[in-house]
Write a protein that holds these residues in place. Structure first.
Motif, short mmCIF file in Angstrom:
data_model
loop_
_atom_site.label_atom_id
_atom_site.label_comp_id
_atom_site.label_asym_id
_atom_site.label_seq_id
_atom_site.Cartn_x
_atom_site.Cartn_y
_atom_site.Cartn_z
N TYR A 186 -72.35 7.20 -54.79
CA TYR A 186 -71.95 6.25 -54.33
C TYR A 186 -70.81 6.02 -54.53
CZ TYR A 186 -73.69 4.22 -58.59
OH TYR A 186 -73.33 3.93 -59.69
N ASP A 187 -70.35 5.98 -53.87
CA ASP A 187 -68.38 5.35 -54.12
C ASP A 187 -68.41 3.62 -54.39
OD1 ASP A 187 -65.71 5.12 -54.10
OD2 ASP A 187 -65.31 5.26 -51.89
N ILE A 188 -68.12 4.15 -55.85
CA ILE A 188 -67.73 2.63 -56.15
C ILE A 188 -66.84 1.64 -55.89
CG2 ILE A 188 -68.60 3.53 -58.73
CD1 ILE A 188 -65.30 4.15 -59.17
N GLU A 213 -72.94 -4.06 -57.13
CA GLU A 213 -72.25 -5.21 -56.79
C GLU A 213 -73.92 -5.54 -55.42
OE1 GLU A 213 -68.20 -5.76 -55.01
OE2 GLU A 213 -67.32 -4.32 -57.47
N ARG A 214 -74.16 -4.86 -55.78
CA ARG A 214 -75.55 -5.33 -54.96
C ARG A 214 -76.42 -6.51 -55.83
NH1 ARG A 214 -78.72 -1.08 -52.77
NH2 ARG A 214 -76.69 0.08 -51.71
N ALA A 215 -76.48 -6.30 -56.62
CA ALA A 215 -77.10 -8.01 -57.29
C ALA A 215 -76.39 -8.86 -57.33
CB ALA A 215 -77.24 -6.95 -58.89
N LEU A 216 -75.50 -9.35 -57.14
CA LEU A 216 -74.76 -9.62 -57.49
C LEU A 216 -73.63 -10.56 -55.66
CD1 LEU A 216 -71.57 -8.49 -59.86
CD2 LEU A 216 -73.64 -9.52 -59.84
N ALA A 217 -74.68 -9.38 -55.19
CA ALA A 217 -74.46 -10.46 -53.48
C ALA A 217 -75.10 -11.97 -53.26
CB ALA A 217 -75.10 -9.75 -52.46
N GLY A 218 -73.68 -12.99 -52.99
CA GLY A 218 -74.25 -14.05 -52.45
C GLY A 218 -74.46 -15.75 -53.52
N GLN A 219 -73.95 -14.99 -54.68
CA GLN A 219 -73.46 -15.95 -55.47
C GLN A 219 -72.42 -16.65 -56.13
OE1 GLN A 219 -74.95 -14.15 -60.08
NE2 GLN A 219 -76.99 -13.31 -58.61
N ASP A 220 -72.34 -17.42 -56.73
CA ASP A 220 -71.19 -18.17 -57.38
C ASP A 220 -70.78 -17.03 -57.70
OD1 ASP A 220 -68.94 -20.67 -56.60
OD2 ASP A 220 -70.24 -21.51 -59.05
#
Length: 459
Positions: free
Chosen positions: A178-180, A188-195
């Motif tokens: 994947y392209d970082i 960054e998929r796990a950090l999506a939608g967080q503050d």
């Protein structure tokens, strides 16, 4: 063996006693030294130890019971307990009488024992007590600690958490690529939608890079293209233009050298110092002449001049009431005239609207011209290298060849310059590093020359 045992006169007192005649005797070392006393294991020593133990036991029985225990009757050794515990408690008025051994162990001093503070201290006791009181207050409102919430949620689920699937390592050939830098990378998929603030404070997301760090300190390109006259097989005009540029650089250097030499040159007609004038200058103030001494004595006996008396300023006469009234009327008249003049000027400005409009337009044009001039100066200053250190940036010398040094073919072309030095100067010109100079070697001790004996014999 039995006959030998019957013929022996040894009488054993203990079950483990053995005849010293039949026992194997081992050497215990010399007995005339103190270190051999304890390990002396002969029959005499063993018999002495047994007799000593017997006598100590007899003495102990006599002190404790008044005689040997084997000679005491059963009534002296045992007794029948016929007492009543309830009666004893009533006679003792409800108090439990401790045993004599407990009374002996109790302290009989009236001074209380010092309190051991360390035995009552708890590490971080005050902090833990405040934390416990805090969570008790929060529990009354229905707020529980994170560990308690996770434990209750786990009990409600009814079982241990499901095992996580092991992640594929970097060395796994079946892992995906994947392209970082992409917007949908799995990191960054796990950090999506967080503050965002929460992610920055918990070090899960990088701090946003300021925009000012993206601007370059200089607009000079990283790789500058040299003039056309410095290329292979240049035209006559380009080569002459490069020679003229190099000639101007050398002229500026020559003018700077001439200026320094002119400033340090001795003016014409100045008398040069001789050995006599130098010696006289060095002896200046060391020798005193007789005339100077006489003048000093004459000055010492001269009478002191009388000091001038201070001059007092003349006293000002007090103003009369008529003078004060006239000055007040003059001030009032002057203020009224100023007000009338200001009102008259405001009325006259109504007829100067056209000239005022032209004046404002000229002022705006002047401001625009100054702003453009400042912007041009700022751009020209940005193009120059900044002063980052104690040294100023110096342009590298031009690499130029004369007309008779130009190569006729690529085979005879000679490489010039250094890529490393060129990159180093480029970093200095773009204000990425400060200008530097080569460190000077300073010898700590004076160098000593020694001539070897073999060399001395040959010469």
């Amino acid at each position: 063996m039995a006959a030998a045992a019957g013929s022996s006169s040894f009488l054993g007192l203990g079950p483990g006693s053995r005849d010293p005649a039949t026992a194997r005797r081992r050497s215990r070392g010399p007995r005339n030294r103190k270190k051999g006393w304890k390990r002396w294991a002969g029959p005499e020593a063993r018999l002495g130890r047994e007799i000593g133990d017997f006598l100590e036991d007899v003495a102990l029985q006599q002190r404790a019971t008044g005689g040997l225990i084997a000679e005491q009757p059963d009534e002296g050794l045992f007794f029948l307990d016929t007492g009543d515990a309830e009666k004893d408690r009533r006679l003792n008025k409800g108090r439990e009488k401790p045993l004599h051994v407990d009374l002996v162990l109790q302290p009989d001093s009236k001074v209380p024992a010092p309190k051991n503070i360390l035995a009552h201290q708890v590490p971080n006791g005050r902090k833990e007590r405040r934390r416990r009181e805090f969570w008790e207050k929060r529990a009354e409102k229905g707020v529980l600690p994170r560990a308690e919430r996770r434990l209750r949620a786990r009990l409600q689920r009814g079982g241990p958490p499901p095992p996580k699937t092991p992640e594929k390592g970097r060395s796994d050939p079946e892992r995906g690529f994947y392209d970082i830098w992409a917007a949908d990378n799995p990191l960054e998929r796990a950090l999506a939608g967080q503050d965002g603030w929460f992610l920055q404070q918990t070090k899960k997301q990088r701090v946003k890079r300021p925009a000012r760090l993206g601007t370059k300190p200089s607009q000079v390109p990283a790789v500058e293209v040299i003039a056309a006259g410095g290329s292979y097989n240049p035209t006559f005009e380009d080569h002459q233009a490069l020679l003229l540029r190099a000639h101007e650089v050398e002229l500026r250097k020559k003018r700077a050298e001439d200026k320094v030499e002119r400033q340090l040159r001795i003016p014409a007609g100045t008398q040069l110092p001789t050995a006599e004038t130098v010696f006289q200058e060095q002896c200046e103030g060391l020798l005193e002449e007789s005339g100077d001494e006489g003048d000093a004595d004459g000055d010492a006996v001269a009478p002191a001049e009388p000091q001038d008396t201070p001059v007092t300023a003349p006293r000002r006469e007090k103003k009369t009431e008529q003078q004060r009234r006239r000055e007040k009327e003059a001030r009032a008249l002057e203020a009224q005239q100023r007000r009338e003049k200001a009102a008259r000027c405001r009325r006259q400005q109504l007829f100067r609207l056209r000239s005022l409009r032209q004046q404002l337009r000229r002022w705006d044009e002047e401001l625009l011209r100054r702003r453009q001039l400042r912007l041009a100066k700022r751009r020209a200053k940005d193009a120059l290298p900044r002063r980052l250190g104690p040294l100023k940036y110096e342009e590298p010398s031009l690499e130029v060849q004369l007309s008779d040094e130009l190569a006729e073919s690529l085979r005879t072309l000679k490489p010039e310059g250094s890529v490393l030095r060129d990159r180093f100067k480029s970093l200095q010109k773009r204000s990425l590093i400060e200008p530097r100079e080569r460190a000077k070697f300073k010898r700590r001790y004076r160098q000593k020359y020694v001539e070897k004996r073999a060399f001395r014999e040959v010469t």
